[in-house]
Design an enzyme around this catalytic site. Structure first.
Site, PDB file in Angstrom:
ATOM      1  N   ASP A 407      29.566   6.584 -45.685  1.00  0.00           N
ATOM      2  CA  ASP A 407      28.740   7.150 -46.917  1.00  0.00           C
ATOM      3  C   ASP A 407      27.615   6.357 -47.134  1.00  0.00           C
ATOM      4  O   ASP A 407      27.534   5.155 -46.236  1.00  0.00           O
ATOM      5  CB  ASP A 407      29.595   6.895 -48.062  1.00  0.00           C
ATOM      6  CG  ASP A 407      29.002   7.457 -49.453  1.00  0.00           C
ATOM      7  OD1 ASP A 407      27.980   8.284 -49.175  1.00  0.00           O
ATOM      8  OD2 ASP A 407      29.308   7.058 -50.461  1.00  0.00           O
ATOM      9  N   GLU A 410      21.806   6.689 -45.575  1.00  0.00           N
ATOM     10  CA  GLU A 410      20.586   7.050 -45.299  1.00  0.00           C
ATOM     11  C   GLU A 410      19.711   5.915 -44.776  1.00  0.00           C
ATOM     12  O   GLU A 410      18.741   6.389 -44.299  1.00  0.00           O
ATOM     13  CB  GLU A 410      20.206   7.738 -46.766  1.00  0.00           C
ATOM     14  CG  GLU A 410      20.924   8.955 -47.129  1.00  0.00           C
ATOM     15  CD  GLU A 410      22.397   8.618 -47.638  1.00  0.00           C
ATOM     16  OE1 GLU A 410      22.611   7.528 -48.046  1.00  0.00           O
ATOM     17  OE2 GLU A 410      22.994   9.758 -47.313  1.00  0.00           O
ATOM     18  N   ASP A 485      26.435  14.185 -53.271  1.00  0.00           N
ATOM     19  CA  ASP A 485      26.712  14.156 -55.102  1.00  0.00           C
ATOM     20  C   ASP A 485      26.178  15.257 -55.755  1.00  0.00           C
ATOM     21  O   ASP A 485      25.256  15.180 -56.310  1.00  0.00           O
ATOM     22  CB  ASP A 485      26.128  12.834 -55.464  1.00  0.00           C
ATOM     23  CG  ASP A 485      26.878  11.509 -54.665  1.00  0.00           C
ATOM     24  OD1 ASP A 485      27.919  11.637 -54.037  1.00  0.00           O
ATOM     25  OD2 ASP A 485      26.213  10.517 -54.977  1.00  0.00           O
TER      26      ASP A 485
HETATM   27  C1  GLC Z   1      28.527   7.967 -53.086  1.00  0.00           C
HETATM   28  C2  GLC Z   1      29.048   9.316 -52.511  1.00  0.00           C
HETATM   29  C3  GLC Z   1      30.465   9.387 -53.210  1.00  0.00           C
HETATM   30  C4  GLC Z   1      31.280   8.217 -53.408  1.00  0.00           C
HETATM   31  C5  GLC Z   1      30.658   7.365 -53.911  1.00  0.00           C
HETATM   32  C6  GLC Z   1      31.328   6.051 -54.142  1.00  0.00           C
HETATM   33  O1  GLC Z   1      28.033   8.436 -54.417  1.00  0.00           O
HETATM   34  O2  GLC Z   1      28.341  10.120 -52.295  1.00  0.00           O
HETATM   35  O3  GLC Z   1      30.893  10.509 -52.399  1.00  0.00           O
HETATM   36  O4  GLC Z   1      32.141   8.521 -54.106  1.00  0.00           O
HETATM   37  O5  GLC Z   1      29.215   6.956 -53.257  1.00  0.00           O
HETATM   38  O6  GLC Z   1      31.876   5.324 -52.644  1.00  0.00           O
END
Ligand code: GLC
Length: 802
Positions: A407, A410, A485
């Site tokens: 995650d 980017e 998200d």
């Molecule tokens: C980001 C991710 C999400 C995750 C969060 C905490 O917002 O996109 O899926 O739960 O981080 O790790």
């Protein structure tokens, strides 16, 4: 910022007259008076690469997107000359290059129809700000032309009239038409007069695509640096274009383990251990199938990757094993930001080995993410990827975690205006040092690649499973992905549907959304409708931010729980069908989800459809996207379709109303299809499969179906231990014949097929299996004729009285 492409804009430079050309085996070099060189490579009959330089020399030819496994090797290049043009002809394409200005025209070699034509063609602007050129391409866009693709754009599937940007961006609670968001897939398909072609602009800098938005008859694309370097991919079928693009940028290296196609439950975050167990036990108690449970960032010690919070998870190895004993595979999140902490071994090691990204003039790239101030590994360096992959030993090999979720790659940086690294950060780029402007869009891809290498090593002999949020073209080789998200709204359900279809036509089929919505909380009705859509998404996961209430299947009362269970059960029944589609994707790059335009491009009615799609090539589905709806209108592609619930036959090529209360959803099966089904299991491998159901949908005519099978994990299938059954159906007014051809060395656990024949128009008077008559008592009939026969049959023959 958007750069104006208009030619009147000062600064635009164009190629002048061609003064000479050179020929290599599969490549031609055309040089102009003003030092522009076009390098044109014929990769295949239908794939041409166009690469331009304005300085007489090219950069090192390196791409993260193009796979070495792509089929190339063209060696009979022919070039002719007319007064005005150079002409290159392949079996599929005729390419004209204007001697005057380097402009390109491409024709179908079979019928000579013009497919694509440069407007200004290649042009550029010398950019003082970026220290290089803004490289641009413009093409004539025809009235009636449509455009598709570009990855995860949350917009209408037909991109005509719009402009987009590619710059991967952390986009919490993005909305319809937000741009850019998490992924950069600079590939689109154009469709005009039933002929489809693709353009893949392999340039990782911030890039833009304009589909007749700024000027009605011009489509253009440009990037803030790098080379004008694009591939022209001809179909004429859209599926062929997508398959060729996927071949070029890579099909998944491996099939996923079958469990990864099951249902996944996630939340930010399930902790401590007792909470995780409470959730998993509830799935089993309520008999809702589920294969994967996720650990979000709170499992870590202060958000340090590769550590565990021992208070919440005192003995992760034991917990993971207990979950595995109950059929749950544990998937853990790993982010790129490494906490600055001189007591933390991962940080110390990366610092010692000089693996962190640095700013242009020396200091480390420092940025805030969940753990506070972090440094970030430079995954664009092979040595760093190797090191990173090694970090997974404990998590995967020792503790037994089965999948990793990447995650924030980017990379996302908090509390800074641009949400990511500044442009000056330096990257190795596999030995082609560059700034973040060039590496930004592939940073997340290289992280996911390094993670994949780690899982491959330490999960062996099992297959790796990785998920990533950020991606560039080619990332599909290594991982699955989700759409980031999103929000618990009806509009987001529409977006999720469009994004999954769009990703599939952008070569990345293994995708899904946060079911139910990440931000905010859905009502039970929305959650139900989203699960219904989700059973058709290759990646099938519920996830939520956790601070808006619960989002488990039982959160919304008994009615919802029961419906959700019913749909997840359908997913589990359809696993052999989905697995076969996945195999075709891995083998040929065939998309798993097909928007109607992909399914039937000849039918112009499909060109602007958004909601309906074909799952594989035989199941038509259409989500209900409105609150309180008791049904909806939907378009049926040409052909006959069986209602999945009632077996009623619908004639396609028109729009119709379909009733669909909350406990239902419009699902139809193509006539002639043979759909394989497993018994319902609570998780993959729970039961020894004793028999596989083949749902046969009678058709007067012919249809081909397939069933792929192997051990559902491991590498044996790559050595020939798989089975591929091709089932050919031939229906006549009083006869039905199913012929089976099998290849491969795998022998499945089951011995029989339970054949269920839907829509038989005659009464059976005789049945033969491999020319042996079998007693009619062995058939059950009440609308559907059911019989059990040995799985190795070659021919099933039903003869009827009219
Ligand atoms: C980001 C991710 C999400 C995750 C969060 C905490 O917002 O996109 O899926 O739960 O981080 O790790």
């Amino acid at each position: 910022m958007i750069v104006n492409t208009e030619l009147e804009n000062k600064g635009n430079l164009v190629p002048s007259k061609i003064i000479n050309f050179k020929k290599d085996v599969d490549t031609l070099y055309f040089s102009t008076e003003n030092n522009v060189v076009l390098q044109l490579t014929v990769l295949r009959d239908s794939v041409l690469r166009f690469r331009y330089t304005t300085t007489g020399t090219f950069e090192n030819d390196f791409s993260y997107a193009i796979t070495k496994y792509a089929s190339t090797g063209y060696n009979h290049l022919e070039i002719e000359e007319s007064k005005t043009d150079y002409i290159i002809t392949t079996n599929k394409l005729i390419c004209h290059i204007s001697k005057d200005n380097l402009r390109v025209k491409l024709y179908d070699a079979v019928d000579n129809v013009l497919i694509s034509e440069d407007e200004t063609g290649f042009h550029w602007e010398e950019s003082y700000q970026y220290g290089g050129n803004i490289v641009k391409m413009s093409k004539v866009s025809k009235d009636g032309e449509s455009f598709y693709g570009l990855g995860d754009k949350p917009s209408h599937p037909n991109l005509k009239g719009k402009r987009f940007e590619n710059w991967v961006t952390d986009s919490y609670a993005y909305g319809k038409d937000s741009d850019p968001i998490y992924k950069s897939i600079p590939f689109y398909t154009g469709l005009h007069n039933s002929k489809a072609y693709g353009i893949f602009f392999d340039n990782t800098f911030r890039s833009f695509f304009d589909f007749a938005h700024e000027r009605r008859n011009v489509t253009s694309f440009w990037a803030q640096g790098g080379e004008m370097n694009y591939y022209f991919i001809y179909g004429p079928k859209m599926t062929e274009v997508v398959e060729s693009y996927t071949d070029l940028t890579g099909k998944p290296h491996l099939l996923p383990p079958l469990w990864a196609l099951g249902f996944h439950q996630c939340k930010w975050s399930y902790y401590p251990e007792s909470k995780v167990k409470e959730v998993t036990s509830k799935f089993r108690d309520l008999k809702i199938p589920c294969d994967a449970i996720y650990l979000d960032i709170d499992y870590m010690e202060g958000f340090r990757c590769f550590t565990w919070n021992k208070e919440y998870f005192p003995d992760p190895k034991r917990m993971v094993k207990e979950l595995a004993d109950d059929g749950f595979k544990t998937v853990a999140i790993i982010d790129p930001g490494i906490k600055i902490d001189h007591e933390y071994s991962v940080f110390k090691e990366a610092l010692d080995k000089d693996y962190f990204c640095k700013r242009a003039d020396g200091p480390y790239m420092k940025g805030k993410v969940w753990p506070g101030e972090c440094y970030f590994p430079d995954y664009t360096k092979p040595e760093v990827r190797e090191w990173w992959s090694g970090l997974f030993k404990e998590l995967i090999e020792d503790i037994g975690v089965k999948g990793v979720w990447n995650d924030m790659n980017e990379p996302a940086v908090m509390e800074v205006p641009n949400k990511t690294f500044p442009d000056d950060v330096r990257h190795d780029y596999d030995g082609n040092p560059c700034s973040h402007r060039k590496a930004h869009n592939i940073y997340g891809m290289q992280m996911a690649r390094a993670t994949y290498q780690g899982l491959k090593k330490f999960a062996y002999p099992k297959r790796p499973f990785v998920i990533t949020r950020s991606a560039y073209s080619g990332t599909q080789r290594y991982t699955s992905t989700w759409t980031g998200d999103n929000v618990a709204t009806w509009e987001h359900l529409w977006i999720a549907n469009v994004q999954a279809q769009r990703m599939a036509m952008s070569g990345f089929s293994f995708a899904g959304s946060d079911i139910g919505g990440f931000a905010e909380q859905p009502q039970g009705e929305l959650f139900t409708r989203w699960i219904q859509l989700g059973i058709f998404h290759p990646f099938f996961r519920v996830h939520s931010s956790g601070d808006h209430g619960d989002q488990e299947p039982w959160t919304f009362g008994k009615e919802v729980t029961d419906i959700v269970r019913k749909f997840i059960e359908i997913r589990y029944q359809l696993l052999p069908y989905l697995y076969t589609c996945f195999w075709k994707y891995v083998e040929d790059g065939t998309p798993i989800l097909n928007s109607l335009v992909l399914y039937d491009q000849e039918d112009v009615q499909t060109h602007y459809r958004t909601d309906e799609f074909v799952f594989g090539n035989q199941i038509l589905a259409c989500p209900i996207l409105e609150q309180n709806a008791k049904g909806r209108r939907m378009y049926f592609p040409k052909g006959n379709w069986y209602d999945f619930w009632s077996d009623e036959i619908v004639k396609g090529g028109r729009e119709l109303w379909v009733d669909s209360d909350l406990d239902s959803m419009p699902i139809f099966v193509k006539e002639g299809a043979i759909i394989p089904k497993y018994p319902i299991q609570q998780y993959v491998g729970e039961k020894k499969i004793e028999t596989v159901v083949l749902d046969v949908y009678y058709k007067e005519g012919k249809e081909k179906s397939q069933l792929f099978d192997d051990a559902h994990d491991g590498y044996d299938y790559t050595k020939g231990r798989y089975s591929l059954r091709t089932l050919k159906l031939t229906g006549k007014p009083n006869e039905l014949i199913i012929q089976q051809h099998k290849e491969g060395k795998f022998d499945a656990s089951y011995e029989t097929f339970e054949i269920k024949i839907h829509g038989l128009p005659f009464e059976i008077s005789e049945i033969q299996v491999d020319n042996v008559v079998i007693p009619l008592e062995r058939i059950e009939t009440n609308g559907i004729s059911t019989m059990i026969i040995n799985k190795e049959f070659s021919e099933l023959h039903l003869i009827g009285t009219l």
